[in-house]
Scaffold this active site. Sequence first.
Site, short mmCIF file in Angstrom:
data_model
loop_
_atom_site.label_atom_id
_atom_site.label_comp_id
_atom_site.label_asym_id
_atom_site.label_seq_id
_atom_site.Cartn_x
_atom_site.Cartn_y
_atom_site.Cartn_z
N GLU A 31 20.48 16.86 -12.87
CA GLU A 31 21.35 17.72 -11.89
C GLU A 31 22.87 17.62 -12.65
O GLU A 31 23.45 16.63 -12.82
CB GLU A 31 21.15 17.76 -10.73
CG GLU A 31 22.16 18.60 -9.81
CD GLU A 31 22.31 19.95 -10.25
OE1 GLU A 31 21.26 20.53 -10.12
OE2 GLU A 31 23.29 20.63 -10.55
N ARG A 105 19.68 29.01 3.20
CA ARG A 105 19.18 28.38 1.87
C ARG A 105 18.92 26.74 1.85
O ARG A 105 18.11 26.40 1.34
CB ARG A 105 20.42 28.69 0.88
CG ARG A 105 19.85 28.74 -0.61
CD ARG A 105 21.14 29.05 -1.37
NE ARG A 105 21.38 30.54 -1.33
CZ ARG A 105 20.60 31.39 -2.29
NH1 ARG A 105 20.33 30.72 -3.37
NH2 ARG A 105 20.55 32.59 -2.41
N TYR A 217 21.08 40.11 8.71
CA TYR A 217 20.14 39.25 9.37
C TYR A 217 20.46 38.29 10.10
O TYR A 217 21.55 37.40 9.65
CB TYR A 217 18.78 39.09 8.62
CG TYR A 217 18.97 38.45 7.22
CD1 TYR A 217 19.07 36.97 7.12
CD2 TYR A 217 19.01 39.22 6.19
CE1 TYR A 217 19.15 36.43 5.76
CE2 TYR A 217 19.04 38.61 4.82
CZ TYR A 217 19.10 37.12 4.84
OH TYR A 217 19.51 36.66 3.53
N ASP A 294 14.80 30.55 -11.92
CA ASP A 294 15.83 31.65 -12.58
C ASP A 294 16.19 31.42 -13.95
O ASP A 294 16.40 32.15 -14.75
CB ASP A 294 17.10 31.28 -11.83
CG ASP A 294 17.32 32.32 -10.44
OD1 ASP A 294 16.37 32.79 -10.15
OD2 ASP A 294 18.24 32.36 -9.84
C1 FAD Z 1 22.91 37.20 -3.38
C2 FAD Z 1 21.62 36.54 -3.56
C3 FAD Z 1 20.65 36.55 -2.72
C4 FAD Z 1 19.28 36.28 -2.54
N1 FAD Z 1 18.56 36.34 -1.79
C5 FAD Z 1 17.23 35.91 -1.97
C6 FAD Z 1 16.03 36.14 -0.92
O1 FAD Z 1 16.59 36.70 -0.08
N2 FAD Z 1 14.94 35.48 -1.16
C7 FAD Z 1 14.59 34.78 -2.55
O2 FAD Z 1 13.45 34.39 -2.71
N3 FAD Z 1 15.63 34.64 -3.24
C8 FAD Z 1 16.96 35.17 -3.20
N4 FAD Z 1 17.91 34.88 -4.09
C9 FAD Z 1 17.24 34.23 -5.65
C10 FAD Z 1 17.47 32.89 -5.10
O3 FAD Z 1 18.67 32.43 -4.72
C11 FAD Z 1 17.18 32.29 -6.79
O4 FAD Z 1 16.11 32.92 -7.42
C12 FAD Z 1 16.88 30.61 -6.67
O5 FAD Z 1 17.88 29.91 -6.04
C13 FAD Z 1 16.51 30.04 -7.81
O6 FAD Z 1 16.34 28.59 -8.04
P1 FAD Z 1 16.63 28.06 -9.23
O7 FAD Z 1 16.26 26.34 -8.68
O8 FAD Z 1 15.76 28.42 -10.24
O9 FAD Z 1 17.85 28.08 -9.86
P2 FAD Z 1 19.36 27.65 -9.16
O10 FAD Z 1 19.25 27.74 -7.73
O11 FAD Z 1 20.57 28.32 -9.87
O12 FAD Z 1 19.47 26.16 -9.61
C14 FAD Z 1 19.64 25.51 -10.74
C15 FAD Z 1 20.24 24.18 -10.74
O13 FAD Z 1 20.47 23.70 -12.07
C16 FAD Z 1 21.82 23.10 -12.11
N5 FAD Z 1 22.18 23.16 -13.70
C17 FAD Z 1 22.68 24.28 -14.22
N6 FAD Z 1 22.64 24.05 -15.45
C18 FAD Z 1 22.24 22.74 -15.76
C19 FAD Z 1 22.49 21.85 -16.74
N7 FAD Z 1 22.63 22.39 -18.20
N8 FAD Z 1 21.89 20.61 -16.56
C20 FAD Z 1 21.30 20.18 -15.39
N9 FAD Z 1 21.37 21.11 -14.37
C21 FAD Z 1 22.02 22.15 -14.61
C22 FAD Z 1 22.51 23.81 -11.11
O14 FAD Z 1 23.71 23.12 -10.66
C23 FAD Z 1 21.67 24.11 -10.07
O15 FAD Z 1 21.54 23.06 -9.36
C24 FAD Z 1 19.03 35.41 -4.11
C25 FAD Z 1 20.01 35.32 -4.96
C26 FAD Z 1 21.29 36.03 -4.71
C27 FAD Z 1 22.38 35.61 -5.96
#
Ligand code: FAD
Length: 401
Positions: A31, A105, A217, A294
């Site tokens: 991370e 979250r 909500y 993502d």
């Molecule tokens: C306004 C908003 C509302 C949302 N509402 C919803 C909802 O209602 N329901 C739903 O299901 N989803 C929702 N989402 C989407 C959801 O938040 C994301 O899809 C989800 O958090 C993605 O998780 P992830 O682990 O793929 O990415 P992230 O949560 O972005 O985690 C990525 C991690 O990687 C780390 N990182 C980044 N670059 C590096 C690197 N080079 N090396 C090591 N670590 C790194 C970051 O620090 C982070 O900890 C919403 C998003 C937004 C913006």
Amino acid sequence: MADILIAGGGIGGLAAALGIADRGHRVTVLERRDGFTELGAGIQLGPNAFHALDLLGVGAQVRARAVYIDELRFMDGTTDERIASMPLTGDYRARFGNPYAVVQRSDVYEPLLAGCRAHPLVELRGNSPVLAYENAGHGPVGVTAVLAGGERITGDALIGADGIRSAVRRQLVGDGDPRVSGHTIYRSVIPMELVPEELRWNTVTLWAGPKWHFVHYPIGGGAHLNLAATRDDAAREAVVGEPTPREHVLNEFPELGDIARRLLELGRDWKAWVLCDRDPVGVWTDGRVALLGDAAHPMLQYAAQGACQALEDAVVIADALDCPADDFVQRLEKYSAERRERTAETQLVAREMGRRLFHPAGEGARERNAMLSALSAEDMYDKVAWLHGERLRGKESAEKC
Ligand SMILES: Cc1cc2nc3c(=O)[nH]c(=O)nc-3n(C[C@H](O)[C@H](O)[C@H](O)COP(=O)(O)OP(=O)(O)OC[C@H]3O[C@@H](n4cnc5c(N)ncnc54)[C@H](O)[C@@H]3O)c2cc1C
């Protein structure tokens, strides 16, 4: 037992770590930030997310923290007219086998983090930004993650779960910066005691207006109201968490009905984000490297599915890696083949929801209202069935190597 590296300790990375360690592999989560935390703002979880959380072994903990809402409500924000409601109790739960709920979250993140911390096969490393990888190709040799300080860590596979600006994706796909959507979202979380009794609804309510919408909500067991207000303002630059004066937010939402205005005026300490997403792509793997969450399929939040899809990815990749390291190249390809079409469709549907449902004005808004108000609950369930009704197999029945 193989060594799996995961870049990124967000919801997707930790969920994948838990699922893969459960299949008997050692997992190292790299991370970028020094600690493992998530902010308190709210997200919605569909039944498909609860199904995935159950398969990852943390469903009960997330359920214990969730707020179970009664319906998704669609309002015309210019007239205060209720256009449509999708009930989320009785028939909905019976059909999809799980609830629809709202959580902070951290209510999802903390059980995943606790599960990883308690697992003897998971190592969590903060301060470990992954810059690049070196792939040894399709042979029986591994992949090396190159960290910012020059440290090199080798494993049998690398999963890029490093979010919308993923360094792993930059190398693997090479499609540059994410697409700036032109939509700004203002977010505020307020104590429920500030909300007048008659406006405390146990619903996810969406108010739609010309080039704007806002959603609210309850979260935190009903202690807070989560407000998220989005404006189609053609913003051209990504913005992350910029404090914004209340007057600015209110001015961005013209033609508000009385009730809609009362609700929006409750917001305090607004922060702004300019939303980004990406086009779906056909390639998520490069030998022993794969993308997840993502990093693979960033989407606008309009379908409330980004985290839900990341949790589904985690279950599918864990099942795929339930095999010896020699098979990883094919098995990662199998994971991505299983996930690409569904997540691409969700990315595109999320964009369309903004354009066709949430932001039309004038005649377009009247047509939308007529279309939505003609739908029965059953019609609405049919429309979301492909998304909310997904039931993954899990390790007991997943196809083994
Ligand atoms: C306004 C908003 C509302 C949302 N509402 C919803 C909802 O209602 N329901 C739903 O299901 N989803 C929702 N989402 C989407 C959801 O938040 C994301 O899809 C989800 O958090 C993605 O998780 P992830 O682990 O793929 O990415 P992230 O949560 O972005 O985690 C990525 C991690 O990687 C780390 N990182 C980044 N670059 C590096 C690197 N080079 N090396 C090591 N670590 C790194 C970051 O620090 C982070 O900890 C919403 C998003 C937004 C913006």
